[in-house]
Scaffold this motif. Structure first.
Motif, PDB file in Angstrom:
ATOM      1  N   ARG A   1      -2.205  -0.696  -9.771  1.00 33.01           N
ATOM      2  CA  ARG A   1      -2.894  -1.727  -8.983  1.00 33.01           C
ATOM      3  C   ARG A   1      -2.517  -1.650  -7.505  1.00 33.01           C
ATOM      4  O   ARG A   1      -2.884  -2.537  -6.723  1.00 33.01           O
ATOM      5  CB  ARG A   1      -2.552  -3.114  -9.539  1.00 33.01           C
ATOM      6  CG  ARG A   1      -3.102  -3.366 -10.939  1.00 33.01           C
ATOM      7  CD  ARG A   1      -2.784  -4.766 -11.424  1.00 33.01           C
ATOM      8  NE  ARG A   1      -1.344  -4.985 -11.569  1.00 33.01           N
ATOM      9  CZ  ARG A   1      -0.608  -5.751 -10.786  1.00 33.01           C
ATOM     10  NH1 ARG A   1      -1.175  -6.401  -9.770  1.00 33.01           N
ATOM     11  NH2 ARG A   1       0.686  -5.897 -10.982  1.00 33.01           N
TER      12      ARG A   1
ATOM     13  N   ALA B   1      -3.537  10.627  -4.192  1.00 34.18           N
ATOM     14  CA  ALA B   1      -3.832   9.231  -3.871  1.00 34.18           C
ATOM     15  C   ALA B   1      -4.807   8.644  -4.880  1.00 34.18           C
ATOM     16  O   ALA B   1      -4.639   7.510  -5.346  1.00 34.18           O
ATOM     17  CB  ALA B   1      -4.399   9.131  -2.456  1.00 34.18           C
ATOM     18  N   ALA B   2      -5.813   9.430  -5.249  1.00 36.23           N
ATOM     19  CA  ALA B   2      -6.823   8.949  -6.193  1.00 36.23           C
ATOM     20  C   ALA B   2      -6.205   8.607  -7.545  1.00 36.23           C
ATOM     21  O   ALA B   2      -6.597   7.615  -8.186  1.00 36.23           O
ATOM     22  CB  ALA B   2      -7.913  10.002  -6.354  1.00 36.23           C
TER      23      ALA B   2
ATOM     24  N   PRO C   1      -2.873  -0.404  -3.822  1.00 33.62           N
ATOM     25  CA  PRO C   1      -3.804   0.284  -2.921  1.00 33.62           C
ATOM     26  C   PRO C   1      -3.152   1.527  -2.311  1.00 33.62           C
ATOM     27  O   PRO C   1      -1.922   1.626  -2.226  1.00 33.62           O
ATOM     28  CB  PRO C   1      -4.099  -0.767  -1.841  1.00 33.62           C
ATOM     29  CG  PRO C   1      -3.785  -2.077  -2.487  1.00 33.62           C
ATOM     30  CD  PRO C   1      -2.630  -1.796  -3.415  1.00 33.62           C
ATOM     31  N   VAL C   2      -3.981   2.470  -1.870  1.00 31.47           N
ATOM     32  CA  VAL C   2      -3.464   3.735  -1.342  1.00 31.47           C
ATOM     33  C   VAL C   2      -4.216   4.150  -0.087  1.00 31.47           C
ATOM     34  O   VAL C   2      -5.382   3.776   0.121  1.00 31.47           O
ATOM     35  CB  VAL C   2      -3.567   4.878  -2.382  1.00 31.47           C
ATOM     36  CG1 VAL C   2      -2.763   4.563  -3.627  1.00 31.47           C
ATOM     37  CG2 VAL C   2      -5.020   5.167  -2.727  1.00 31.47           C
TER      38      VAL C   2
ATOM     39  N   GLU D   1     -11.501   7.019  -3.986  1.00 29.12           N
ATOM     40  CA  GLU D   1     -10.259   7.794  -4.072  1.00 29.12           C
ATOM     41  C   GLU D   1      -9.137   7.195  -3.237  1.00 29.12           C
ATOM     42  O   GLU D   1      -7.960   7.499  -3.454  1.00 29.12           O
ATOM     43  CB  GLU D   1     -10.525   9.233  -3.630  1.00 29.12           C
ATOM     44  CG  GLU D   1     -11.479   9.975  -4.552  1.00 29.12           C
ATOM     45  CD  GLU D   1     -11.855  11.342  -4.014  1.00 29.12           C
ATOM     46  OE1 GLU D   1     -11.453  12.352  -4.640  1.00 29.12           O
ATOM     47  OE2 GLU D   1     -12.545  11.409  -2.976  1.00 29.12           O
ATOM     48  N   ALA D   2      -9.482   6.365  -2.271  1.00 27.47           N
ATOM     49  CA  ALA D   2      -8.478   5.740  -1.419  1.00 27.47           C
ATOM     50  C   ALA D   2      -9.076   4.504  -0.775  1.00 27.47           C
ATOM     51  O   ALA D   2     -10.307   4.317  -0.756  1.00 27.47           O
ATOM     52  CB  ALA D   2      -7.997   6.710  -0.343  1.00 27.47           C
ATOM     53  N   ASP D   3      -8.207   3.660  -0.234  1.00 26.21           N
ATOM     54  CA  ASP D   3      -8.642   2.450   0.458  1.00 26.21           C
ATOM     55  C   ASP D   3      -8.720   2.649   1.969  1.00 26.21           C
ATOM     56  O   ASP D   3      -9.357   1.868   2.671  1.00 26.21           O
ATOM     57  CB  ASP D   3      -7.675   1.308   0.137  1.00 26.21           C
ATOM     58  CG  ASP D   3      -7.634   1.006  -1.347  1.00 26.21           C
ATOM     59  OD1 ASP D   3      -8.548   0.307  -1.830  1.00 26.21           O
ATOM     60  OD2 ASP D   3      -6.709   1.489  -2.038  1.00 26.21           O
TER      61      ASP D   3
ATOM     62  N   LEU E   1       0.852  -1.192   0.000  1.00 24.80           N
ATOM     63  CA  LEU E   1       0.000   0.000   0.000  1.00 24.80           C
ATOM     64  C   LEU E   1       0.886   1.238   0.000  1.00 24.80           C
ATOM     65  O   LEU E   1       1.929   1.267   0.658  1.00 24.80           O
ATOM     66  CB  LEU E   1      -0.924   0.007   1.219  1.00 24.80           C
ATOM     67  CG  LEU E   1      -1.891   1.192   1.360  1.00 24.80           C
ATOM     68  CD1 LEU E   1      -3.269   0.709   1.850  1.00 24.80           C
ATOM     69  CD2 LEU E   1      -1.348   2.235   2.328  1.00 24.80           C
TER      70      LEU E   1
ATOM     71  N   ARG F   1      -4.329   5.316  -7.314  1.00 23.96           N
ATOM     72  CA  ARG F   1      -5.281   4.198  -7.231  1.00 23.96           C
ATOM     73  C   ARG F   1      -5.930   3.926  -8.586  1.00 23.96           C
ATOM     74  O   ARG F   1      -6.183   2.774  -8.947  1.00 23.96           O
ATOM     75  CB  ARG F   1      -6.351   4.511  -6.191  1.00 23.96           C
ATOM     76  CG  ARG F   1      -7.219   3.312  -5.803  1.00 23.96           C
ATOM     77  CD  ARG F   1      -8.128   3.676  -4.644  1.00 23.96           C
ATOM     78  NE  ARG F   1      -8.770   2.493  -4.085  1.00 23.96           N
ATOM     79  CZ  ARG F   1      -9.954   2.047  -4.456  1.00 23.96           C
ATOM     80  NH1 ARG F   1     -10.635   2.691  -5.402  1.00 23.96           N
ATOM     81  NH2 ARG F   1     -10.480   0.982  -3.886  1.00 23.96           N
TER      82      ARG F   1
END
Length: 359
Positions: A298, A290-291, A300-301, A321-323, A265, A294
Motif C-alpha cells: 500500500r 517500483a511497479a 506509494p512509489v 507503475e508509479a505515482d 512514499l 506499488r
C-alpha cells in the motif's frame, strides 16, 4: 490532462505535479572550515533553475547528517546551524516558484571519504580532508577503497541521533519533505544487505536484524518531523547480485515495514552496494521494481532511471507503475524539462511572469 501534471498529495502537502527532481551530488561545497557543507551560489543556481523550469518537487543532493557521513569532503551537510542558514535562501526561492523543497538525509558509510568524480573519485586521506569511514562491518566497498571501522552499538545509536538532529534542522531550513537515503550502498543500505553486513549482533544476520537500523532511523526522523508533512525513503531495490545480496523480494517486505513506521512514499532505485556487477541499463530499467512495490503493497512509489521523454514518463503513470517520476541526468541537460513536457502533452506548470513571453 496528462497524469504528469496532476497534483499529488502526501499527508497535508500537495505537490503541484508528478515531475520530481532526483538527488544528484554536485561536489561543490567548501571542504573544511566553518563553511564546510554549506550550500553556496552553485547550489542555489542549480536548484533554482529547475524550479523556474516547472519541476514540482526538488530533492537536494545527498546531504550528510555528520561530517564523516559525507561521500566526499565537498558534499553538502546539515549537521550545524550555518548550513541551515545557507539552505533557507534556497527553500525560500523554491517556494516562491511553487516548487516543493525536499532534502535527502544521508550517511555514506563505507563509501565515504572519496574525491570529486572529475578528480578520479578515489579514496582520500586526512591530507586531503578525508577521514576513516564507518560501516556495519569492516569490509571495504571495493579493492583500493579504505577499510571502514565497524560501528559499535553505541555509535549506531549516535548516528540515529544524527539523523534526528538533521531532520529537525531541515525543517528549520524550510524544507517540506525529508527523504531518508537507504540506497546505493551507503550506510543504511549497507546494513540492509547481507553482502555488506556481516554482523552477528542485533543488527546483523536475519532480515529483521538487518532492517533494524533503517527502521530506527525512520522512527527518529519521523519523531522530529511534523506529522502533517511527508517522509520518503530511497531504496536500492536490488544489489544486482545472483546470490548473497539484497533482493526485490526484500524490498517489497521492507516497504510494508516502512509504511508501518510512518514512511509516505518509496523512491525506488537500485544497485550501488556491490562493485563490478553488470546492470542492464536501458530506458526505464528500474521502473518494474517500483511497479512491483506499488502492486504488492500500500506504499506509494516514485520511479527513477533513464526516464527522459515526456511520453515515456506519462506512460509510467498512466499504466499505474508509479505515482510520480524522478528525473536526474535529463534535468541536468534540460532544466525546463517540465515546461517542455507540458507543451508536448497539453499540461501546465508554473511559469514565472518574467518568462511569459516564452510560453
Amino acid at each position: 490532462m496528462s497524469s504528469l501534471f496532476e497534483p499529488y498529495t502526501l499527508r497535508s502537502l500537495t505537490i503541484p505535479n508528478r515531475i520530481w527532481m532526483a538527488p544528484m551530488c554536485q561536489y561543490s561545497a567548501e571542504e573544511s572550515g566553518p563553511d564546510a557543507g554549506v550550500p553556496g551560489d552553485w547550489h542555489f543556481a542549480h536548484l533554482a533553475a529547475r524550479a523556474v523550469g516547472g519541476t514540482g518537487l526538488i530533492l537536494t543532493e545527498a546531504t550528510a547528517v555528520s561530517p564523516e557521513g559525507r561521500i566526499s569532503p565537498a558534499d553538502l551537510g546539515i549537521w550545524n546551524d550555518t548550513q541551515v542558514a545557507g539552505f533557507r535562501r534556497i527553500t525560500r526561492f523554491l517556494a516562491e516558484q511553487g516548487t516543493v523543497s525536499a532534502i535527502q538525509l544521508a550517511h555514506a558509510g563505507r563509501k565515504a571519504s572519496t574525491d570529486r568524480p572529475w578528480k578520479g573519485g578515489g579514496p582520500v586521506g586526512p591530507e586531503a580532508n578525508g577521514w576513516e569511514p564507518l560501516a556495519p562491518s569492516p569490509v571495504p566497498f571495493a579493492d583500493g577503497h579504505l577499510l571502514p571501522a565497524e560501528l559499535t552499538v553505541e555509535q549506531i545509536e549516535e548516528v540515529v541521533g544524527q539523523f534526528a538532529g538533521a531532520a529537525r534542522r531541515a525543517r528549520e531550513a524550510g524544507f517540506e519533505v525529508v527523504e531518508v537515503h537507504g540506497a546505493h550502498g551507503y550506510l543504511i543500505g549497507e546494513f540492509l544487505s547481507p553482502h555488506s553486513n556481516r554482523r552477528t549482533d542485533a543488527y546483523g544476520g536475519s532480515f529483521e536484524n538487518r532492517a533494524r537500523f533503517a527502521l530506527q532511523v525512520v522512527d527518529a526522523v519521523r519523531a522530529e518531523w511534523p506529522d502533517e508533512l511527508p517522509v520518503l525513503f530511497r531504496i536500492s531495490a536490488t544489489d544486482w547480485l545472483d546470490e548473497g545480496g539484497w533482493t526485490v523480494d526484500d524490498t517489497v517486505r521492507l516497504a510494508d515495514e516502512l509504511l508501518a513506521h510512518g514512511v509516505d512514499l518509496l523512491d525506488v532505485s537500485s544497485g550501488g552496494n556491490a562493485s563490478g556487477v553488470r546492470i542492464p541499463v536501458t530506458p526505464g530499467y528500474q521502473v518494474p521494481f517500483a511497479a512491483r512495490v506499488r502492486a504488492e503493497t500500500r506504499l506509494p512509489v516514485a520511479a527513477v532511471g533513464l526516464i527522459t521523454r515526456p511520453e515515456q514518463a506519462e506512460k509510467i503513470l498512466s499504466n499505474g507503475e508509479a505515482d510520480a517520476v524522478l528525473l536526474g541526468r535529463e534535468l541536468l541537460r534540460d532544466p525546463s524539462w517540465a515546461r517542455r513536457a507540458a507543451g508536448e502533452l497539453g499540461g501546465t506548470v508554473h511559469t514565472p511572469p518574467q518568462y511569459d513571453r516564452a510560453v
